[in-house]
Design a protein around this motif. Sequence first.
Motif, mmCIF file in Angstrom:
data_model
loop_
_atom_site.group_PDB
_atom_site.id
_atom_site.type_symbol
_atom_site.label_atom_id
_atom_site.label_comp_id
_atom_site.label_asym_id
_atom_site.label_seq_id
_atom_site.Cartn_x
_atom_site.Cartn_y
_atom_site.Cartn_z
ATOM 1 N N GLU A 62 -2.054 12.029 -24.551
ATOM 2 C CA GLU A 62 -0.885 12.567 -25.240
ATOM 3 C C GLU A 62 -1.158 12.624 -26.728
ATOM 4 O OE1 GLU A 62 3.367 12.052 -23.517
ATOM 5 O OE2 GLU A 62 2.526 10.045 -23.732
ATOM 6 N N GLY A 63 -0.544 13.587 -27.386
ATOM 7 C CA GLY A 63 -0.678 13.656 -28.832
ATOM 8 C C GLY A 63 -0.328 15.036 -29.358
ATOM 9 N N TYR A 64 -0.317 15.160 -30.676
ATOM 10 C CA TYR A 64 -0.008 16.440 -31.313
ATOM 11 C C TYR A 64 -1.235 17.346 -31.356
ATOM 12 C CZ TYR A 64 4.582 15.021 -33.051
ATOM 13 O OH TYR A 64 5.895 14.647 -33.139
ATOM 14 N N MET A 65 -1.036 18.595 -31.047
ATOM 15 C CA MET A 65 -1.976 19.670 -31.357
ATOM 16 C C MET A 65 -1.135 20.835 -31.865
ATOM 17 S SD MET A 65 -5.017 19.734 -28.474
ATOM 18 C CE MET A 65 -4.009 19.897 -27.002
ATOM 19 N N GLU A 66 -1.820 21.871 -32.372
ATOM 20 C CA GLU A 66 -1.139 23.082 -32.753
ATOM 21 C C GLU A 66 -1.516 24.192 -31.801
ATOM 22 O OE1 GLU A 66 -2.334 23.657 -36.809
ATOM 23 O OE2 GLU A 66 -0.543 22.661 -37.568
ATOM 24 N N LYS A 67 -0.592 25.121 -31.555
ATOM 25 C CA LYS A 67 -0.869 26.256 -30.690
ATOM 26 C C LYS A 67 -0.316 27.527 -31.315
ATOM 27 C CE LYS A 67 1.579 27.389 -27.151
ATOM 28 N NZ LYS A 67 2.381 28.477 -27.764
ATOM 29 N N ARG A 92 2.873 21.055 -31.780
ATOM 30 C CA ARG A 92 3.528 20.734 -30.525
ATOM 31 C C ARG A 92 2.987 19.404 -29.989
ATOM 32 N NH1 ARG A 92 6.583 23.901 -32.172
ATOM 33 N NH2 ARG A 92 7.234 25.897 -31.259
ATOM 34 N N TRP A 93 3.825 18.721 -29.220
ATOM 35 C CA TRP A 93 3.410 17.483 -28.567
ATOM 36 C C TRP A 93 2.863 17.847 -27.184
ATOM 37 C CZ3 TRP A 93 2.755 12.500 -29.928
ATOM 38 C CH2 TRP A 93 2.583 11.565 -28.906
ATOM 39 N N PHE A 94 1.592 17.537 -26.925
ATOM 40 C CA PHE A 94 0.937 17.890 -25.670
ATOM 41 C C PHE A 94 0.779 16.655 -24.782
ATOM 42 C CE2 PHE A 94 -0.023 21.627 -28.016
ATOM 43 C CZ PHE A 94 -0.266 22.629 -27.083
ATOM 44 N N THR A 95 0.939 16.870 -23.481
ATOM 45 C CA THR A 95 0.781 15.805 -22.491
ATOM 46 C C THR A 95 -0.089 16.326 -21.354
ATOM 47 O OG1 THR A 95 2.936 14.825 -22.973
ATOM 48 C CG2 THR A 95 1.972 14.319 -20.833
ATOM 49 N N TYR A 105 3.399 21.077 -22.960
ATOM 50 C CA TYR A 105 3.655 20.901 -24.389
ATOM 51 C C TYR A 105 5.143 21.047 -24.655
ATOM 52 C CZ TYR A 105 3.793 26.036 -24.874
ATOM 53 O OH TYR A 105 4.099 27.371 -24.752
ATOM 54 N N PHE A 106 5.580 20.385 -25.735
ATOM 55 C CA PHE A 106 6.991 20.327 -26.073
ATOM 56 C C PHE A 106 7.160 20.637 -27.553
ATOM 57 C CE2 PHE A 106 5.928 17.363 -22.716
ATOM 58 C CZ PHE A 106 6.776 17.767 -21.695
ATOM 59 N N ALA A 166 -5.060 23.619 -31.497
ATOM 60 C CA ALA A 166 -5.760 23.050 -32.649
ATOM 61 C C ALA A 166 -5.376 21.595 -32.817
ATOM 62 C CB ALA A 166 -5.424 23.835 -33.921
ATOM 63 N N CYS A 167 -6.376 20.751 -33.068
ATOM 64 C CA CYS A 167 -6.160 19.319 -33.289
ATOM 65 C C CYS A 167 -6.316 19.009 -34.771
ATOM 66 C CB CYS A 167 -7.166 18.494 -32.489
ATOM 67 S SG CYS A 167 -7.071 18.750 -30.713
ATOM 68 N N GLU A 168 -5.701 17.910 -35.173
ATOM 69 C CA GLU A 168 -5.745 17.533 -36.585
ATOM 70 C C GLU A 168 -7.103 16.975 -36.970
ATOM 71 O OE1 GLU A 168 -2.938 15.173 -39.825
ATOM 72 O OE2 GLU A 168 -2.805 14.657 -37.690
ATOM 73 N N THR A 169 -7.726 16.190 -36.063
ATOM 74 C CA THR A 169 -9.004 15.558 -36.385
ATOM 75 C C THR A 169 -10.040 15.888 -35.313
ATOM 76 O OG1 THR A 169 -8.574 13.508 -35.168
ATOM 77 C CG2 THR A 169 -7.779 13.623 -37.445
#
Length: 346
Positions: A256-261, A273-276, A284-285, A309-312
């Motif tokens: 789980e965690g944040y990514m961008e779409k 978005r929060w992905f699971t 995603y939510f 897209a992920c932050e790191t």
Amino acid sequence: MAKERRKAVLELLQRPANARCADCGAPDPDWASYTLGVFICLSCSGIHRNIPQVSKVKSVRLDAWEDAQVEFMTSRGNHVARATFESKVPPFYYRPSASDCQLLREQWIRAKYERQEFTHPERQEPYSAGYREGFLWKRGRDNGQFLSRKFVLTEREGALKYFNRSDAKEPKAIMKIEHLNATFQPAKIGHPHGLQVTYLKDNSTRNIFVYHEDGKEMVDWFNALRAARFHYLQVAFPGASDADLVPKLSRNYLQEGYMEKTGPKQTEGFRKRWFTMDDRRLMYFKDPLGHHWPHGITIVTPERRFLLACETESEQRAWMEVFRKVVDRPMLPQEYAVEAHFKHKP
């Protein structure tokens, strides 16, 4: 003499059954309950200290041992204790591991030794009767405020329902057991007894977040949901063994965690978005907009291509590793049946 007694206790750890914690399976237990005759890890020893009327603990390496205590540990050990205190654990009951939350481990230990639910099956009624109702604190979708709501679980109807008012005739939501999952999420919910329930509505994934102040009550609800899932799957897949069905009762999320779409045209801006990753299903939510993150992932499905897209870079690697493991894992016949259900839904 004291050194010899301690050495004798340490030698008991060489027995295969004593090489892991009797309660959570953590390796190399350094503690023991000398009234129950089990070897346990440091974390579980803290829970045992909270039930002193049943369990008294000592450090295997640091504390002094008496002859009678050494003899008792020699005659017992994890293998004998498991045969005694876990003799009638229902197949659907969740056996926690070292990585599970404190609540699950505490209630497992209390159920075994304090309440002795698995030596007296009649004490399992709260989660094995096929019907359960009560009040839980449920988080509101709009304002995030927790409000008391009546919940009813009925295996006969194959559903979990909740009502906005205790005297309401019609439920606010009906969650079919067939597509329901429950997992403890204390950090996400902000309460040590927080449970996330995921279900399908109109072929879309929905979540509700609930808790109860009484830890036993919350774990009883969790195991009642697992029991309902177990009995549903027994009917749906009559040839399957318990070992095949138990992993399907509830799932902890793989990642789980944040990514961008971005959108399907891939020309829209990226949105946070929060992905699971829930077994084979990536969900995603919505969440607030963020800046553009640099570490991209592309997922190709028959219907469309998803750009994420992920932050790191480390988060990107973690997600990619989970995706690869899920894609490489062969699908079971039951999973093909579930996928066919989704594809043919109107």
